[in-house]
Design an enzyme around this catalytic site. Structure first.
Site, PDB file in Angstrom:
ATOM      1  N   CYS A 396      53.851  39.812  -2.879  1.00  0.00           N
ATOM      2  CA  CYS A 396      54.216  38.493  -3.007  1.00  0.00           C
ATOM      3  C   CYS A 396      52.912  37.831  -3.904  1.00  0.00           C
ATOM      4  O   CYS A 396      53.496  38.174  -5.069  1.00  0.00           O
ATOM      5  CB  CYS A 396      54.163  37.602  -2.096  1.00  0.00           C
ATOM      6  SG  CYS A 396      55.179  35.837  -2.224  1.00  0.00           S
ATOM      7  N   HIS A 527      57.256  40.438   1.437  1.00  0.00           N
ATOM      8  CA  HIS A 527      57.041  40.850   2.484  1.00  0.00           C
ATOM      9  C   HIS A 527      56.951  41.828   3.195  1.00  0.00           C
ATOM     10  O   HIS A 527      57.929  41.921   3.546  1.00  0.00           O
ATOM     11  CB  HIS A 527      56.947  38.783   3.325  1.00  0.00           C
ATOM     12  CG  HIS A 527      56.099  38.326   2.412  1.00  0.00           C
ATOM     13  ND1 HIS A 527      54.691  38.186   2.153  1.00  0.00           N
ATOM     14  CD2 HIS A 527      56.273  37.548   1.565  1.00  0.00           C
ATOM     15  CE1 HIS A 527      54.598  37.266   1.929  1.00  0.00           C
ATOM     16  NE2 HIS A 527      55.328  36.487   1.080  1.00  0.00           N
ATOM     17  N   GLU A 529      55.607  43.451   5.256  1.00  0.00           N
ATOM     18  CA  GLU A 529      55.035  43.318   5.910  1.00  0.00           C
ATOM     19  C   GLU A 529      56.392  43.419   7.668  1.00  0.00           C
ATOM     20  O   GLU A 529      55.656  43.816   8.794  1.00  0.00           O
ATOM     21  CB  GLU A 529      53.557  43.169   5.963  1.00  0.00           C
ATOM     22  CG  GLU A 529      53.895  41.470   6.141  1.00  0.00           C
ATOM     23  CD  GLU A 529      53.735  41.040   4.473  1.00  0.00           C
ATOM     24  OE1 GLU A 529      53.968  39.859   4.160  1.00  0.00           O
ATOM     25  OE2 GLU A 529      54.063  41.750   4.103  1.00  0.00           O
TER      26      GLU A 529
END
Length: 583
Positions: A396, A527, A529
């Site tokens: 990001c 993102h 993750e």
């Protein structure tokens, strides 16, 4: 004699998790681990978090206070515990998995304004509690595959005794009344402190906590006893007697070596079997195949790799919880243990300070964030890593810093983001068109970013396409700014490749340097993750950890990378400053 009223027949069971004595007892991990055990028994499980704060969602909360904001596929900004739920259940949850007092009151007040209460005096009971119940019971809906859950696990945030939690506890009590006691289970987490001077474990805090819970009409079916050591059987018997809980429901949960060991701890204490028996659920053996493989990778790594996480909020590790878990999972994919070094981005602003902070790491991760503080340090860390061939993954804001560093390397010395310097002559990162009102303060900040899952198309043969194994991907997002397309050609002179975009080619989603320029320097506007699982590591994190291992195994010989010609500023680079940004 009148017939006893029968509760409506339901195939779905409700399991509520509460906490007492102190916060941060691990209710979320306990609930997630129990959900994992029930899932491993072949049951359909979904989960929900009830948060008693007045914020509508955590999207505008200080990360130092709340930790990370976990974004779901449908774009909801939720509590970090929802991330635990997704990782342990290995399934996507929706925005309905997180309910806050702010959401509940907003809905009730909106209904009152529309006249839906027909002149009633609107009160906490029944109107607020009814809205909470509606949201709890709505979790019974079928998922996209048409499957209804066998069990709904609902974690009630806060601590028993807090004023803020009372409406949620009352709503849970009423749910038990409506669905029937045989379809409802209350699990209470409590602290059993160890008094070092006397060498004793104390049960009184748990007794008082359960008494407070019983005073509002809830008797727990099982107790999770949190302690730094095993609670001996005599004390468990005492707690069972004083708290009126079956001895089989008194569960000792000493601190575990890792969070992934918690399901084994609960199973050893037979909590899952007790829940199955009490709720009359189908009894099947736990399938440990996948989880045992995970635990082998956790406890028997073949290698170790050191990753620097260069962030703005490192004083609270929960601010980067999903990033840390995704890094660990990337290590599991490579049979390696990831040692994280938390580096304050302010410590990397100069080459000398970056060299000191990053001297003995094998990779650098630049996570997301907001605001100008620490930005020059993130850019400094990227510059240091680019010069030395040190693997980098930017997430990001991390992608935006990679782009700024690349732009400055080709002569746009004042290149910056419109977020950090609205007056910059070279806004290589610009405000998205639909975000300008929010940035200008003319629209709400909360819930208005580009949120949730969006598709992207990757360049064939790029590093990211090789990592994903496909050129069509979907990732979750949370941002207001994007790469300014006006500067794409100029930035490309640095060697940086725009290796993934939105399907229409407009929005830059991935950037990277080709292998001949840098072995692994990759950024994504997303993102990733948030979609990583311990049993299914995200491919980008697995590739990043793999590149970091390669760097380490080359004995960290700092090889100077091919020099990018540094352009002298001549004024020509500002010819685009009046051109309208297509972003």
């Amino acid at each position: 004699m009148p017939a006893l009223r029968k509760h409506p027949q339901t195939a779905t069971k409700h399991l509520f998790v509460t906490g007492g004595v102190v916060s941060s007892l691990g209710k979320g991990l306990t609930a997630s681990s129990l959900g994992q055990l029930l899932t491993a028994r072949g049951l359909q499980v979904t989960m929900q978090k009830l948060d008693p704060y007045l914020n509508v969602d955590p999207g505008t909360m200080n990360p130092f206070q709340h930790g990370e904001v976990f974004v779901t596929e449908d774009g909801a900004e939720t509590d970090l515990d929802v991330g635990h739920y997704e990782r342990f259940l290995d399934r996507n949850l929706s925005g309905s998995a997180n309910v806050t007092t702010g959401q509940v009151y907003s809905t009730v007040i909106a209904k009152e304004r529309r006249g839906e209460y027909l002149g009633d005096t609107v009160q906490v009971i029944p109107h607020i509690t009814d809205e909470i119940k509606r949201r709890i019971l709505a979790m019974d809906a079928a998922d996209s595959d048409g499957n209804r859950p066998d069990v709904i696990i609902t974690e009630i945030g806060g601590t028993v005794g807090d004023i803020e939690s009372l409406p949620f506890l009352e709503a849970a009590r009423q749910v038990r009344h409506e669905v029937g006691r045989e379809n409802c289970f209350f699990l209470h987490c409590s602290l059993v402190p160890y008094m070092a001077p006397s060498g004793e474990l104390k049960t009184k805090p748990t007794q008082h906590s359960v008494a407070a819970l019983r005073s509002i009409g809830i008797t727990p079916d099982a107790l999770i006893l949190r302690c730094d050591r095993d609670v001996p059987e005599p004390l468990k018997n005492k707690i069972a007697l004083m708290c009126d809980v079956d001895i089989d429901g008194v569960i000792s949960t000493p601190d575990a070596p890792s969070i992934y060991d918690i399901p084994k701890v609960l199973h050893r204490e037979e909590l899952d079997a007790y829940v199955v028996r009490r709720l009359n659920l189908p009894f099947r053996d736990v399938d440990w195949t996948q989880w045992n493989d995970l635990l082998r990778r956790v406890h028997e790594p073949r290698d170790t790799v050191r990753i620097a996480l260069v962030g703005k909020y490192i004083d609270l590790s929960d601010a980067y919880l999903s990033v840390a878990e995704a890094l660990r999972a990337g290590g599991f994919a490579q049979h390696a243990k990831v040692e994280m070094r938390w580096v304050a981005s302010d410590d990397c602003e100069t080459d000398a300070s970056a060299a000191a902070a990053l001297a003995d790491v094998d990779g650098v991760l630049i996570p997301g964030g907001f605001g100008i503080r620490g930005i020059e340090g993130k850019i400094g860390a990227i510059h240091y890593a680019r010069k030395r061939g040190l693997p980098v993954l930017g997430l990001c804001l991390g992608l935006q810093c990679i782009v700024i560093e690349a732009a400055r390397s080709v002569g746009l010395t004042e290149a910056n983001s419109a977020e950090f310097d609205p007056a910059t002559p070279d806004p290589v990162i610009s405000t998205m068109a639909d975000q300008r009102d929010a940035v200008a303060g003319e629209a709400d900040l909360g819930g208005t970013m580009r949120l949730g899952a969006y598709p992207a198309v990757l360049e064939p043969n790029s590093l990211v396409a090789q990592a994903y194994g496909t050129i069509e991907v979907s990732e979750r997002h949370r941002h207001r700014y994007e790469v300014n397309n006006t500067y794409r050609d100029r930035i490309a002179e640095s060697g940086l490749r725009f290796s993934g975009t939105s399907p229409d080619g407009h929005l830059v989603e991935f950037v990277e340097y080709p292998p001949e320029v840098h072995p692994f320097l990759v950024g994504t506007q997303a993102h990733p993750e948030l979609k990583s699982r311990p049993t299914r590591p995200h491919p980008l994190f697995a590739a990043f950890v793999g590149a970091s291992l390669d760097y380490k195994n080359a004995e960290r010989l700092p090889v100077e990378m091919p020099e990018i010609p540094e352009h002298e500023p001549n004024g020509a680079e500002h010819a685009l400053e009046d051109a309208p940004a297509r972003g």
